[in-house]
Design an enzyme around this catalytic site. Structure first.
Site, PDB file in Angstrom:
ATOM      1  N   ARG A  71      64.101   3.009 -18.105  1.00  0.00           N
ATOM      2  CA  ARG A  71      63.947   2.184 -16.857  1.00  0.00           C
ATOM      3  C   ARG A  71      63.683   0.563 -17.134  1.00  0.00           C
ATOM      4  NH1 ARG A  71      60.971   2.729 -12.376  1.00  0.00           N
ATOM      5  NH2 ARG A  71      61.032   4.763 -11.275  1.00  0.00           N
ATOM      6  N   ASP A 261      52.498  24.721 -23.113  1.00  0.00           N
ATOM      7  CA  ASP A 261      53.087  23.661 -23.886  1.00  0.00           C
ATOM      8  C   ASP A 261      53.516  24.485 -25.061  1.00  0.00           C
ATOM      9  OD1 ASP A 261      53.885  21.277 -25.162  1.00  0.00           O
ATOM     10  OD2 ASP A 261      52.013  21.173 -26.448  1.00  0.00           O
ATOM     11  N   HIS A 266      57.360  28.385 -27.480  1.00  0.00           N
ATOM     12  CA  HIS A 266      57.764  28.520 -28.882  1.00  0.00           C
ATOM     13  C   HIS A 266      57.116  29.887 -29.567  1.00  0.00           C
ATOM     14  CE1 HIS A 266      58.765  24.496 -29.009  1.00  0.00           C
ATOM     15  NE2 HIS A 266      57.496  23.821 -29.066  1.00  0.00           N
ATOM     16  N   LYS A 366      45.550  22.362 -31.145  1.00  0.00           N
ATOM     17  CA  LYS A 366      45.715  21.147 -31.601  1.00  0.00           C
ATOM     18  C   LYS A 366      44.456  20.903 -32.169  1.00  0.00           C
ATOM     19  CE  LYS A 366      48.857  19.408 -28.625  1.00  0.00           C
ATOM     20  NZ  LYS A 366      50.161  19.156 -29.451  1.00  0.00           N
TER      21      LYS A 366
HETATM   22  C1  BG6 Z   1      56.255  20.554 -28.757  1.00  0.00           C
HETATM   23  C2  BG6 Z   1      54.896  20.207 -28.013  1.00  0.00           C
HETATM   24  O1  BG6 Z   1      57.201  21.325 -28.289  1.00  0.00           O
HETATM   25  O2  BG6 Z   1      56.107  20.995 -30.011  1.00  0.00           O
HETATM   26  C3  BG6 Z   1      54.029  19.502 -28.788  1.00  0.00           C
HETATM   27  O3  BG6 Z   1      55.095  19.890 -26.902  1.00  0.00           O
HETATM   28  C4  BG6 Z   1      53.752  19.932 -30.251  1.00  0.00           C
HETATM   29  O4  BG6 Z   1      52.767  19.833 -28.369  1.00  0.00           O
HETATM   30  C5  BG6 Z   1      55.205  20.336 -30.929  1.00  0.00           C
HETATM   31  O5  BG6 Z   1      53.106  19.069 -30.824  1.00  0.00           O
HETATM   32  C6  BG6 Z   1      54.907  20.824 -32.142  1.00  0.00           C
HETATM   33  O6  BG6 Z   1      56.128  20.959 -32.748  1.00  0.00           O
HETATM   34  P1  BG6 Z   1      56.267  20.921 -34.449  1.00  0.00           P
HETATM   35  O7  BG6 Z   1      57.894  20.722 -34.605  1.00  0.00           O
HETATM   36  O8  BG6 Z   1      55.322  19.852 -34.971  1.00  0.00           O
HETATM   37  O9  BG6 Z   1      55.650  22.126 -34.619  1.00  0.00           O
END
Ligand code: BG6
Length: 520
Positions: A71, A261, A266, A366
């Site tokens: 933007r 998240d 993951h 976190k």
């Molecule tokens: C992301 C999440 O997909 O993965 C984040 O949105 C997270 O919140 C991150 O911090 C972690 O990735 P990595 O590669 O640091 O383990």
């Protein structure tokens, strides 16, 4: 006599083969990459440094260009200046001024409101101007907040950019939707505009070397697969623990929370790689078929079971790496009474023949004690306690796939401690990527971008898998959202999470490999 590869050759190949195979076979055709949100955090920290690494590693074709969209008004010159600074910061080990400048000259910028359908006429003509050689391999990378996504997809479609003579691909970041219904809706919209084989649903964990190695390790070695089942494996732990808080992503995180998240994507993707059956071949869909079967056999929990087997947490103020940090509710942009979980621990059961009765524990959070992502499979105790007089329980065999910070595989064995007594001791046999291959392989975006450009979908999520993962987590988010936690914040930043997560395993006679008491 059966043909056998000379062992020495195999060693040499393993040591020197570049990570993505032979370069000359892998260089993709010319392409134009359009990054929506190209000057944003992900673009500058991950995507552009990854493209730069590919460039200096000669993995990109001679003809390509990258168009960042955003933007904010800015010229190509300013965009390039920002990228130059980002490369110095995030690609510093590879930074080489003359090569960086050649790469940077391929970068362009267009300021536009991606939600405005009229803006796409200008996008089309900009792409045409940047494309004198008539390249017809276009990629659209959507590095934007989830709510902006539908408008972009529709606008690309209406502007005639989603399908065409050549190859068109769209790369979409997780989370895909916020529950099964919205994921389906999003998918319907994507499929109006693109075909399934044009859609790359990216989960950067799948680009990690050690994560890909799970399949190589399982199916490339004959000695572990016979043990990889309920008869020998006691349980599996999957951990994605972060020291970082939510940084500047309060808007996103308040909407998402830890389950959307990390767990829905993951963590469950890792679980599927550990648990899946051998595919009948290495084609993208054959592998993805097997993963989807795992998601579909994950047991779906009732609210009462969620209370029993799942633990949520939110960090309060604390100390991480010697520094005082605020609690989640004190982070900028977060509601001071927020009920969003930043920690999850839970037990998952896979109701199939191979894994019936074997718990898969997932723990992620976190602001935890340390940054550590790994998978740990613990094997059962030997059937007889032959050393009973000297010890009741010997350390169980365990196999660790370390994902980060160190990419490694480690097998824990019991041996006799030297000396007169009969005292067993646990020792580790380690394989470390960096030591063996002399490269640090934390390059998931490099691999995934290259695959997207080439159109190889193996490492991208498929819609049926995404929906099946939502089926597993939807009851949890629904239950927690309708029954707010009364004890938040319930773990200090810099710890291993709430006590209830440790009890979850203790009640079953197990312990987390990493806990407040140290490493197992
Ligand atoms: C992301 C999440 O997909 O993965 C984040 O949105 C997270 O919140 C991150 O911090 C972690 O990735 P990595 O590669 O640091 O383990």
């Amino acid at each position: 006599m059966a043909h056998q590869e000379p062992y020495d050759n195999m060693t040499v190949q393993a040591r020197y083969m570049p990570p993505c195979g032979r370069k000359e076979d892998e260089v993709p055709p010319p392409f134009i990459l359009v990054i929506f949100g190209g000057a944003g955090d992900l673009g500058l920290r991950k995507l552009l440094p990854a493209l730069y690494h590919l460039f200096i590693d000669e993995r990109l074709p001679d003809t390509f260009c990258i168009l960042g969209l955003g933007r904010r008004e800015k010229t190509d010159v300013i965009f390039r200046k920002e990228v130059r600074a980002a490369l110095k910061q995030f690609a510093s080990t590879f930074y080489e001024s003359s090569k960086a400048e050649t790469f940077i000259r391929r970068l362009h910028y267009l300021s536009m409101d991606a939600g405005d359908a009229n803006a796409y006429t200008e996008l089309r003509s900009r792409i045409r101007d940047l494309n004198p050689a008539g390249c017809d391999n276009f990629l659209f990378y959507l590095s934007v907040p989830p709510h902006v996504l539908p408008a972009i997809v529709q606008n690309l479609h209406q502007a005639g950019l989603s399908r065409g003579e050549g190859a068109r691909k769209i790369v979409v970041e997780k989370p895909f939707g916020r529950d099964r219904e919205s994921a389906r809706e999003l998918n319907r919209m994507l499929l109006d505009a693109f075909d399934e084989n044009q859609i790359c649903r990216i989960d950067h964990y799948l680009g990690r070397e050690t994560v890909q190695n799970i399949l190589f390790f399982r199916f490339g070695n004959s000695i572990f697969e016979p043990l990889w089942n309920r008869r020998y494996v006691d349980h599996v732990q999957i951990m994605v623990s972060e020291e970082l808080g939510i940084g500047t992503r309060a808007d996103f995180y308040e909407q998402a929370g830890v389950v959307r998240d990390i767990v829905q994507n993951h963590a469950l993707e890792l679980l599927a790689l550990v648990a899946m059956e051998p595919p009948v071949g290495f084609d993208p869909d054959l592998i993805r078929d097997e993963k989807v079967k795992v998601f579909r056999t994950l047991r779906i929990l009732e609210p009462k079971e969620i209370d029993r087997w799942m633990v949520r947490g939110q960090y309060g103020p604390g100390v991480v790496r010697g520094e005082k940090v605020p609690g989640y509710r004190g982070e900028e942009g977060v509601d001071p009474g927020s009920n969003t979980p930043t920690f999850f621990a839970g037990r998952f059961m896979i109701d199939n023949w191979r894994w019936a009765g074997v718990p898969f524990y997932i723990r992620t959070g976190k602001r935890m004690s340390r940054r550590q992502s790994e998978i740990y499979a613990e094997f059962r105790q030997p059937p007889l306690r032959l050393f009973g007089r000297t010890c009741d329980r010997i350390a169980p065999n365990g196999l660790v796939f370390g994902i980060q910070p160190d990419e490694e595989i480690s097998l824990r064995l019991s041996v006799k401690t030297p000396g007169m007594g009969n005292i067993p001791r646990a020792v580790d046999m380690d394989f470390n990527y960096e030591e063996t291959f002399s490269v640090k392989q934390d390059a998931p975006y490099e691999r995934l971008l290259l695959d997207a450009i080439r159109g190889d979908l193996t490492l991208f999520a498929r819609q049926d898998g995404v929906e099946a993962m939502w089926d597993v987590v939807d009851p949890v988010t629904r239950h927690w959202e309708t029954h707010p936690a009364r004890d938040f914040p319930n773990y200090p930043a810099g710890s291993w999470g709430p006590g209830a997560a440790e009890e979850l395993l203790r009640n079953e006679g197990r312990v987390w490999r990493y806990s407040s008491e140290g490493v197992e």
